[in-house]
Motif scaffolding. Structure first.
Motif, mmCIF file in Angstrom:
data_model
loop_
_atom_site.group_PDB
_atom_site.id
_atom_site.type_symbol
_atom_site.label_atom_id
_atom_site.label_comp_id
_atom_site.label_asym_id
_atom_site.label_seq_id
_atom_site.Cartn_x
_atom_site.Cartn_y
_atom_site.Cartn_z
ATOM 1 N N HIS A 280 0.788 -1.042 0.006
ATOM 2 C CA HIS A 280 -0.013 -0.069 0.173
ATOM 3 C C HIS A 280 0.962 1.092 -0.021
ATOM 4 O O HIS A 280 0.149 2.341 0.079
ATOM 5 N N SER A 281 1.951 1.002 -0.270
ATOM 6 C CA SER A 281 2.911 2.323 -0.308
ATOM 7 C C SER A 281 3.544 2.420 -1.749
ATOM 8 O O SER A 281 3.054 3.230 -2.387
ATOM 9 N N ARG A 282 4.334 1.722 -2.079
ATOM 10 C CA ARG A 282 5.055 1.477 -3.506
ATOM 11 C C ARG A 282 5.129 0.029 -4.066
ATOM 12 O O ARG A 282 5.466 -0.711 -3.124
ATOM 13 N N ASN A 283 4.825 -0.269 -5.373
ATOM 14 C CA ASN A 283 4.866 -1.209 -5.891
ATOM 15 C C ASN A 283 5.597 -1.549 -6.965
ATOM 16 O O ASN A 283 5.909 -0.763 -7.915
ATOM 17 N N GLN A 284 6.473 -2.658 -6.964
ATOM 18 C CA GLN A 284 7.540 -2.731 -8.059
ATOM 19 C C GLN A 284 6.784 -3.106 -9.377
ATOM 20 O O GLN A 284 5.657 -3.491 -9.616
ATOM 21 N N ASP A 285 7.576 -2.660 -10.429
ATOM 22 C CA ASP A 285 7.364 -3.035 -11.775
ATOM 23 C C ASP A 285 8.072 -4.295 -12.387
ATOM 24 O O ASP A 285 9.086 -4.266 -12.684
ATOM 25 N N PRO A 286 7.133 -5.257 -12.655
ATOM 26 C CA PRO A 286 7.777 -6.383 -13.193
ATOM 27 C C PRO A 286 8.320 -6.417 -14.673
ATOM 28 O O PRO A 286 9.013 -7.240 -14.928
ATOM 29 N N LEU A 287 7.907 -5.290 -15.414
ATOM 30 C CA LEU A 287 8.393 -5.145 -16.994
ATOM 31 C C LEU A 287 9.621 -4.255 -16.842
ATOM 32 O O LEU A 287 10.239 -3.871 -17.718
ATOM 33 N N HIS A 288 10.175 -3.927 -15.604
ATOM 34 C CA HIS A 288 11.368 -3.131 -15.702
ATOM 35 C C HIS A 288 12.463 -4.080 -15.493
ATOM 36 O O HIS A 288 12.283 -5.339 -15.354
ATOM 37 N N ALA A 289 13.811 -3.970 -15.804
ATOM 38 C CA ALA A 289 14.823 -4.569 -15.950
ATOM 39 C C ALA A 289 15.089 -5.515 -14.741
ATOM 40 O O ALA A 289 15.020 -4.932 -13.659
ATOM 41 N N ARG A 290 15.111 -6.965 -14.730
ATOM 42 C CA ARG A 290 14.904 -7.845 -13.547
ATOM 43 C C ARG A 290 16.303 -7.783 -12.623
ATOM 44 O O ARG A 290 16.148 -7.918 -11.555
ATOM 45 N N ASP A 291 17.476 -7.033 -13.353
ATOM 46 C CA ASP A 291 18.539 -6.970 -12.290
ATOM 47 C C ASP A 291 18.488 -5.846 -11.625
ATOM 48 O O ASP A 291 19.316 -5.442 -10.757
ATOM 49 N N LEU A 292 17.335 -4.782 -11.817
ATOM 50 C CA LEU A 292 17.203 -3.707 -10.926
ATOM 51 C C LEU A 292 15.886 -3.580 -10.271
ATOM 52 O O LEU A 292 15.067 -4.681 -10.584
ATOM 53 N N THR A 293 15.591 -2.633 -9.587
ATOM 54 C CA THR A 293 14.063 -2.526 -9.214
ATOM 55 C C THR A 293 13.785 -1.178 -9.399
ATOM 56 O O THR A 293 14.279 -0.281 -9.613
ATOM 57 N N TYR A 294 12.245 -1.024 -9.679
ATOM 58 C CA TYR A 294 11.681 0.284 -10.050
ATOM 59 C C TYR A 294 10.216 -0.021 -9.404
ATOM 60 O O TYR A 294 9.489 -0.756 -9.708
ATOM 61 N N SER A 295 10.046 1.150 -8.624
ATOM 62 C CA SER A 295 8.544 1.069 -8.064
ATOM 63 C C SER A 295 7.835 2.416 -8.196
ATOM 64 O O SER A 295 8.668 3.641 -8.438
ATOM 65 N N TRP A 296 6.584 2.134 -7.851
ATOM 66 C CA TRP A 296 5.836 3.617 -7.986
ATOM 67 C C TRP A 296 4.817 3.544 -7.011
ATOM 68 O O TRP A 296 4.304 2.386 -6.821
ATOM 69 N N ALA A 297 4.005 4.691 -6.732
ATOM 70 C CA ALA A 297 3.069 4.729 -5.789
ATOM 71 C C ALA A 297 1.746 4.335 -6.534
ATOM 72 O O ALA A 297 0.780 5.524 -6.724
ATOM 73 N N ALA A 298 1.463 3.074 -7.003
ATOM 74 C CA ALA A 298 0.349 2.791 -7.831
ATOM 75 C C ALA A 298 0.124 1.405 -7.755
ATOM 76 O O ALA A 298 0.864 0.553 -6.993
ATOM 77 N N ASN A 299 -0.785 0.623 -8.291
ATOM 78 C CA ASN A 299 -1.100 -0.684 -8.421
ATOM 79 C C ASN A 299 -1.383 -1.427 -7.106
ATOM 80 O O ASN A 299 -1.024 -2.417 -6.754
ATOM 81 N N TYR A 300 -2.002 -0.697 -6.242
ATOM 82 C CA TYR A 300 -2.539 -1.183 -4.949
ATOM 83 C C TYR A 300 -3.487 -2.257 -5.142
ATOM 84 O O TYR A 300 -4.332 -2.162 -5.916
ATOM 85 N N SER A 301 -3.186 -3.244 -4.335
ATOM 86 C CA SER A 301 -4.140 -4.406 -4.398
ATOM 87 C C SER A 301 -4.104 -5.196 -3.206
ATOM 88 O O SER A 301 -3.381 -4.975 -2.070
ATOM 89 N N CYS A 302 -5.268 -6.209 -3.136
ATOM 90 C CA CYS A 302 -5.176 -7.412 -2.253
ATOM 91 C C CYS A 302 -5.170 -8.686 -2.953
ATOM 92 O O CYS A 302 -5.555 -8.581 -3.949
ATOM 93 N N ASN A 303 -4.955 -9.701 -2.320
ATOM 94 C CA ASN A 303 -4.972 -11.094 -3.077
ATOM 95 C C ASN A 303 -6.139 -11.725 -2.450
ATOM 96 O O ASN A 303 -6.426 -11.621 -1.062
#
Length: 331
Positions: A280-303
């Protein structure tokens, strides 16, 4: 396959957590039966009011995200058997500030649980404060359970700085649902990985060795599997601890629920389905380069974790990430 007209509305109350009557005029005959539905939330990362000494400029509004999540779930018509919040409930707060953050989460999630008619469990994360967690989350949880004859809770140890491990048993759709909550946090702010101590492992093994006719899940913060991003491997459970955990849980659990890596995912561990909830803060972008991490304050969810029994698989687990959109269409 039944065709539906464009103005047909699927009522989630007919298909979730407890409604498996077999035949349905809109959907045809159901060949599966629900055992339990768990709403899995994680990484709420709530700060106290004012400036968080650790997160002075967070670039996200976790309170707004949690509020939206709870509102959408409350409106969904779902009838879960349990809400599980798998750690990093506060945002690296300590002491009184952590207690304030926990009170906010308790008020929101407890109100949601009351609306849905189910209990909630909370697990420790690496950004949580054990003493504040015990006094502000675990204590009222125990008090509510004491007043409800359908719920039982047993805590492993009462030491204020000990790992916060406990087990809760609640009614399921088919038999009882047992949630074992394991504290995988390490009291070292420089170590984001998770660990399982020898006495925790012995306690878990003893619990799972006991005869239990219902379904058992394990709720903890750190995933026992490596996440999608290579760099995020610095954040999952220490591999040696995961290796020791594997034979203890193999064939004994329906599912493992965790969070920590801020990316809604699913996997298997020692043959057990794993639900990894987003943040509920920042979520990772799985389409960003896998050897790095990139996140943004979006895509909030529950399972949505559905334990069900089908003709071909009596122990099937369906894990569905539910994005928290401001509105949705019935079409």
């Amino acid at each position: 396959m039944n065709m539906m007209t464009s103005d047909a509305v699927i009522d989630l109350r007919d298909v979730a957590g407890g409604a498996d009557d077999g035949a349905d005029g809109n959907h045809g005959e159901r060949l599966d039966h629900d055992d339990a539905l768990i709403i899995h939330m994680s990484d709420t990362h709530i700060s106290a009011r004012g400036v968080n000494p650790i997160r002075s400029h967070p670039h996200y509004d976790a309170r707004a995200a949690l509020d939206a999540d709870c509102a959408r779930i409350a409106e969904s018509g779902l009838k879960p058997n349990l809400i599980a919040v798998s750690g990093d409930i506060c945002d690296a707060e300590v002491g009184n500030r952590a207690c304030e953050a926990y009170r906010y989460v308790w008020e929101k999630v407890d109100a949601l649980a009351a609306d849905l008619g189910c209990p909630a469990v909370y697990a420790m994360g690496n950004h949580d404060d054990r003493a504040a967690f015990r006094s502000t989350l675990l204590k009222p949880l125990l008090a509510k359970a004491a007043d409800d004859s359908h719920i039982s809770v047993a805590v492993r140890t009462d030491g204020p700085e000990d790992p916060v491990d406990y087990v809760m048993t609640v009614p399921g759709v088919s038999g009882e649902l047992r949630a074992i909550v394991l504290d995988t946090s390490i009291p070292d702010p420089t170590d984001d990985q998770g660990a399982v101590l020898d006495d925790q492992l012995a306690w878990l093994s003893a619990l799972l060795a006991q005869p239990f006719a219902g379904n058992t899940i394990l709720v903890m913060h750190h995933p026992p599997v490596a996440p999608w991003q290579d760099r995020a491997r610095l954040w999952h459970m220490h591999p040696q601890d995961a290796e020791r955990l594997a034979p203890v849980v193999q064939g004994r659990l329906r599912a493992i629920l965790c969070g920590h890596v801020h990316l809604a995912s699913s996997a298997t561990f020692a043959g057990v389905p794993v639900s990894i909830a987003g943040a509920h803060s920042r979520n990772q972008d799985p389409l960003h380069a896998r050897d790095l991490t990139y996140s943004w304050a979006a895509n909030y969810s529950c399972n949505l974790v559905l334990l069900r029994n089908t003709a071909t698989d009596p122990d099937q687990v369906l894990i569905t990430p539910a994005l928290i959109a401001p509105e949705s269409s019935a079409e």
